[in-house]
Write an enzyme that holds these catalytic residues in place. Sequence first.
Site, short mmCIF file in Angstrom:
data_model
loop_
_atom_site.label_atom_id
_atom_site.label_comp_id
_atom_site.label_asym_id
_atom_site.label_seq_id
_atom_site.Cartn_x
_atom_site.Cartn_y
_atom_site.Cartn_z
N LEU A 337 -6.69 2.09 10.50
CA LEU A 337 -7.60 0.98 10.79
C LEU A 337 -7.32 0.39 12.16
CD1 LEU A 337 -7.42 -0.82 7.34
CD2 LEU A 337 -9.37 0.43 8.25
N GLY A 338 -6.07 0.47 12.59
CA GLY A 338 -5.74 -0.10 13.88
C GLY A 338 -4.26 -0.06 14.15
N GLY A 340 -1.45 -2.59 15.14
CA GLY A 340 -1.11 -3.99 15.33
C GLY A 340 0.22 -4.12 16.03
N GLY A 341 0.59 -5.34 16.31
CA GLY A 341 1.83 -5.61 16.99
C GLY A 341 3.04 -5.11 16.22
N PHE A 342 2.95 -5.13 14.90
CA PHE A 342 4.11 -4.78 14.10
C PHE A 342 4.04 -3.36 13.56
CE2 PHE A 342 4.47 -9.28 14.18
CZ PHE A 342 5.83 -9.49 14.18
N GLY A 343 3.00 -2.65 13.92
CA GLY A 343 2.91 -1.28 13.45
C GLY A 343 1.48 -0.92 13.09
N VAL A 345 -1.84 0.26 10.93
CA VAL A 345 -2.42 -0.15 9.65
C VAL A 345 -3.36 0.93 9.15
CG1 VAL A 345 -3.69 -1.97 8.47
CG2 VAL A 345 -2.34 -2.53 10.48
N LYS A 359 0.31 -1.54 5.95
CA LYS A 359 0.90 -1.66 7.29
C LYS A 359 2.27 -1.00 7.30
CE LYS A 359 0.92 -4.78 10.96
NZ LYS A 359 -0.03 -5.75 11.37
N ASP A 453 0.66 -15.44 18.02
CA ASP A 453 -0.15 -14.36 18.60
C ASP A 453 -1.58 -14.43 18.11
OD1 ASP A 453 -0.65 -12.25 20.22
OD2 ASP A 453 0.18 -10.73 18.87
#
Length: 648
Positions: A337-338, A340-343, A345, A359, A453
Amino acid sequence: MNSYRWFRWQMVVVAFVLMVFLSNPVRSQPQTNILITACSLVNVTNLQNFYTNLNETFRNVRQQLANNNTHFATADQTRNSESVYVMGQCRNYMSARDCVACFDFADRTIRVCAGANGGRAVLDGCFLRYESNSFYDQTTLPGNVGLCGNRTSSRQRVFETTVDGLMSNLSIATPKINGFFAAATAAVNGTNTSTAYAIAQCAPTVTRDGCSDCLQKAYSNIQSCATDVTDGRGVDSGCFMRFSASPFFPANSSIDIAPFLLDGGSSNKGAIIGGVVGGVGGLMILLILILLWYRRSRKRTSPGNSLYGATELQGPMTYSYNDLKKATKDFREENKLGEGGFGDVYKGTVKGGNIVAVKKLAIGSAKDNFDSEVRVISNVHHRNLIRLLGCCSKGPELLLVLEYMENGSLEKYLYGEKRGNLSWKQRYDIIFGTARGLAYLHEQYHVTIIHRDIKPSNILLDTDFQPKIADFGLARLLPEDKTHISTRFAGTMGYTAPEYAIHGQLSEKVDTYSFGIVVLEIISGKRCTDVPNESAGDQYLLEHAWNLYETRMHLKLVDETLNPNDYKEEEIKKVIEIALMCTQSPVSVRPTMSEVVMLLSDRSRVQNPPSRQNVNFTDIRIQVENSTSTTLSMSNADATITELTGRK
Ligand SMILES: *[C@@H]1O[C@H](CO)[C@@H](O)[C@H](O)[C@H]1NC(C)=O
Ligand SMILES: *[C@@H]1O[C@H](CO)[C@@H](O)[C@H](O)[C@H]1NC(C)=O
Ligand SMILES: *[C@@H]1O[C@H](CO)[C@@H](O)[C@H](O)[C@H]1NC(C)=O
Ligand SMILES: *[C@@H]1O[C@H](CO)[C@@H](O)[C@H](O)[C@H]1NC(C)=O
Ligand SMILES: *[C@@H]1O[C@H](CO)[C@@H](O)[C@H](O)[C@H]1NC(C)=O
Ligand SMILES: *[C@@H]1O[C@H](CO)[C@@H](O)[C@H](O)[C@H]1NC(C)=O
Ligand SMILES: *[C@@H]1O[C@H](CO)[C@@H](O)[C@H](O)[C@H]1NC(C)=O
Ligand SMILES: *[C@@H]1O[C@H](CO)[C@@H](O)[C@H](O)[C@H]1NC(C)=O
């Protein structure tokens, strides 16, 4: 007023009071005293389906309590999108009639939850709870409470060693008693001899160990009451405890619990049950046990059933790595799906058919207390914040299971493939919802969570285009050393407040700043790093907005894809004004998020208009210009981070 009617009204009231009084002659205290009413903060989506299911399950539970000579009943309805699980229980000393009366009272009480997807009403005589997922095996969860009664005016100290001993004995004996209920009395050893009355009860759907854990917790909560209170109660998900200096159950309900306190009392249990019930009864108990076991084992293999919704007391689910791997088709690229900053998804379909977002945390090893940190985040319930449904910490990677949002992120609707599809009404709802979500994180949750963020890609949209903020609180999951390193290096350039980007000064107002920038983007459809008006020189969005505001031309900021008939000019002007207030420095002139919510919901004009003097454009330019060179490192786990601090 017509005096006759007034008199008649009084008579009706008197008759009613007498009726209640006479129908309950033995009880010294009403059993419909409400102890706790709580509603989930999440609303259902389909009210019609929900009410149909709720009413049907309530009817079912009521019928069981009325006709089956039982004090406990569950019912569920999972036929359509709004599944409902219900549990109702009366204290065992209640007659069937009183039990149903109490249930009806609880039913009326719990209706205040309206369309919330979970609710509970705990009364002295009974309790009623519903959720959108199964909770029958829950025992003790955060939110358990001790409720202490009034302190006695006489010098008699009721809650002394005797009462303490009685509650302690009950918490040990009750789990060993068939049906998980016991009522007992003890002589209070004081100057004046009196009697202490107490009960303990667990939901029959918890295990014996679960019952024991729950009652231990309830007992310790009651212990925190002052020593001279005349009554106290311990309330938790799977159990209930109460003591009082006056009788609240019929004398013939109490039993001698001493046999259950002996070591090995458990091994006698079978013999006791067999002896008491015998023949047909024994067969029935066996059947019930088989049924319970069947339900339990079925539930274990289908975690997907127990997904969305909960009242405040619920914890996160634990998923197996293999289940999540399967759900996301082995983390296949097409399910992504995308990033993100933390990993990354992934979209996943868990057993039971629910769609979730999984995630993969790109943070290497977990903090020691990973599970308890996950619990803190998973207890955040707000309709403008993405729910953390569960996690998996036993596998090659740490995984979080999150609510899946059909419509993706706001970024897609501002700058991506869906650009120009949002009406002003939808944009306004997104602004308002985002403000409410942040105000909750900052001021309403029991720990302060600073997001750090806020940007369009972290604001997700549900099917009704209501916003839900993603990625809050994740800094809690980082190992200590990593949290430390990233403390001063976080956020995304352009959205980050200057005092934080330059000096590392962190406060809730950091989120207020980012919120202001995002609002300007929502209104203009331009990125904060864009140069909206080439002819006016090298002005980024924020400076451009201020210049237009100064010259009272700020309507020029509005996205040209918006239909001018679609919005009220005054409303947009006010929202721009609020956004600019949020971008001011120092932080003391920036509003808090709850002030922003008030400003947005209030029809009146803004009292203290923003002032350009409160913005240092050099700081902002440096940041924005840096942003072009640092975009590549943005996918790095350390580049976007959230932070949370203890509430003072
Ligand atoms: C849920 O719906 C009720 C009305 O049915 C509304 O008053 C309440 O604000 C809603 N709660 C949330 C968190 O949306
Ligand atoms: C469910 O019950 C409530 C209260 O008893 C009633 O007001 C409502 O109309 C019922 N709804 C449905 C769909 O049956
Ligand atoms: C309760 O009683 C009804 C009939 O009154 C029966 O159909 C139902 O199976 C019973 N439920 C339980 C759990 O015993
Ligand atoms: C406790 O005190 C309050 C206020 O004094 C009173 O209204 C209430 O009835 C008392 N409760 C009990 C159980 O005595
Ligand atoms: C014991 O009871 C008597 C009368 O019932 C009363 O006067 C006295 O105050 C009581 N003593 C204590 C310590 O409560
Ligand atoms: C609790 O149990 C112990 C052991 O059976 C017994 O000695 C004690 O009197 C009990 N206390 C109360 C208050 O019942
Ligand atoms: C009651 O307390 C007194 C002293 O406070 C003690 O001497 C007596 O043995 C106690 N009685 C019981 C039954 O525990
Ligand atoms: C207790 O006594 C009442 C009548 O006083 C009776 O209806 C009830 O069944 C009795 N309960 C038990 C558990 O014996």
